[in-house]
Enzyme design. Structure first.
Site, PDB file in Angstrom:
ATOM      1  N   LYS A  54       0.839  -1.212   0.000  1.00 46.78           N
ATOM      2  CA  LYS A  54       0.000   0.000   0.000  1.00 46.78           C
ATOM      3  C   LYS A  54       0.871   1.258   0.000  1.00 46.78           C
ATOM      4  O   LYS A  54       0.593   2.218  -0.720  1.00 46.78           O
ATOM      5  CB  LYS A  54      -0.954  -0.033   1.212  1.00 46.78           C
ATOM      6  N   GLN A  98      -4.549  -1.843   9.900  1.00 51.61           N
ATOM      7  CA  GLN A  98      -4.492  -3.137   9.217  1.00 51.61           C
ATOM      8  C   GLN A  98      -5.091  -4.228  10.114  1.00 51.61           C
ATOM      9  O   GLN A  98      -4.678  -4.396  11.262  1.00 51.61           O
ATOM     10  CB  GLN A  98      -3.046  -3.464   8.838  1.00 51.61           C
ATOM     11  N   ASP A 121     -10.670   2.797   4.795  1.00 49.68           N
ATOM     12  CA  ASP A 121     -10.912   1.353   4.648  1.00 49.68           C
ATOM     13  C   ASP A 121     -12.413   1.049   4.682  1.00 49.68           C
ATOM     14  O   ASP A 121     -12.826  -0.071   4.376  1.00 49.68           O
ATOM     15  CB  ASP A 121     -10.205   0.589   5.785  1.00 49.68           C
TER      16      ASP A 121
END
Ligand code: NAP
Length: 296
Positions: A54, A98, A121
């Site tokens: 990313k 994450q 996200d």
């Protein structure tokens, strides 16, 4: 092979190029480059690989990305206070924690701490809740489900009124994909580990999205001729002919299904690259929201 190949890699590359151009336009106008902060808690090797990918993608799109790592024994308060610090930082437009978090941490509470406007996200409970409600729109759609929808929309399939089967009901893939398909007016059947006669249900599907995490689970004779098949699965299988000793396969038996389907995504090179492209898009959107441009 009868099916048209849906080239996620090429589609993602052009999306990333589009984001890069829009970032350049912002900077030319004197607006700040979008800033993404990532948070990893613990030493999960897969998480580290994903986050590294990313950051690399951000760099290529001229998006600023800053990584934060906390030890596996970080407390709930430590994780939340880092997220709060990032919420308050005006140079950070998007925050990505994450997942999975180490056992013992309350994932929902951490996700709830992320500012709604920085939830690139799309896993904040309010964003997910809006996805589930008619007439409401989330500020951000989770990247993998958004990538699946983008590929479907670009495959030319008419989703309105289509029979769609989603294999899997996870929070990160199956459920949000199902909600997005309902929003697109498809008739959706969600299959999971307790579903009876999955092959029979799939045979009725104009659109199939597979996200079960079982190598080559969907067989060719389960698929309706001409169906559009999106394979989200990424599974390692042993392969002695490879230097690494393994290769990646999807949840769909590609060679068999490609003889029957109308269009299909490969693994790798299908949904995977789209996930990163959609994260970059969401980060750009977050920067635009911070400018006060509600349309992102
Ligand atoms: P997950 O959380 O393990 O969920 C798997 C789902 O499949 C669950 O809903 C489970 O049902 C269902 N399932 C398991 N065995 C089944 C069976 N025999 N028959 C029917 N349903 C079954 O997985 P996930 O995180 O959603 O990921 C799914 C796959 O997508 C994995 O291969 C993952 O690596 C891949 N993935 C790819 C990307 C990408 O960017 N390409 C991103 C995320 C995930 P229950 O709910 O009943 O347990």
């Amino acid at each position: 092979m009868r099916a048209k190949l849906i080239d996620g890699k090429a589609i993602a590359e052009s999306l990333r190029e589009e984001v890069k151009q829009k970032v350049a336009e912002r900077v030319e106008k004197g607006l700040p480059a979008p800033g993404l902060a990532t948070v990893i808690v613990g030493d999960n090797p897969a998480s580290k690989v994903y986050v590294r990918m990313k950051h690399k993608a951000c760099q290529e799109a001229d998006i600023i990305s800053i990584g934060h790592e906390l030890p596996a024994d970080a407390s709930q308060e430590e994780v939340e206070s880092l997220v709060q610090k990032l919420n308050a930082d005006p140079s950070i437009h998007g925050i990505l924690v994450q997942l999975p978090l180490p056992a013992g941490l309350d994932e929902e509470r951490v996700l709830n701490t992320i500012s709604l406007q920085k939830d690139v996200d799309g896993f904040h409970p309010i964003n997910i809740g809006r996805l589930a409600q008619k007439g409401r729109e989330p500020l951000f759609i989770p990247a993998t489900p958004a990538g699946v929808m983008y590929l479907l929309e670009n495959s030319g399939v008419e989703l309105s009124g289509a029979n769609a089967v989603v294999l899997g009901r996870s929070n990160i893939v199956g459920m949000p994909v199902s909600l997005l398909l309902v929003k697109a007016n498809a008739t959706v059947t969600i299959c999971h580990s307790r579903t009876k006669d999955i092959p029979g249900l799939i045979r009725e599907a104009d659109v199939l999205v597979a996200a079960v995490g079982i190598p080559e689970y969907v067989r060719g004779d389960w698929v309706k001729p001409g169906a559009i098949v999106i394979d989200v699965g990424v599974n390692r299988v042993e392969d002695e002919t490879r230097k690494s000793g393994y290769r990646l396969v999807g949840d769909v038996a590609f060679d068999e299904v490609a003889e029957v389907a109308g269009a299909i995504t490969p693994v790798p090179g299908g949904v995977g690259p789209m996930t990163i492209a959609m994260l970059l898009r969401n980060t750009l959107r977050a920067a635009r929201l911070a400018d006060g441009n509600g349309n992102g």
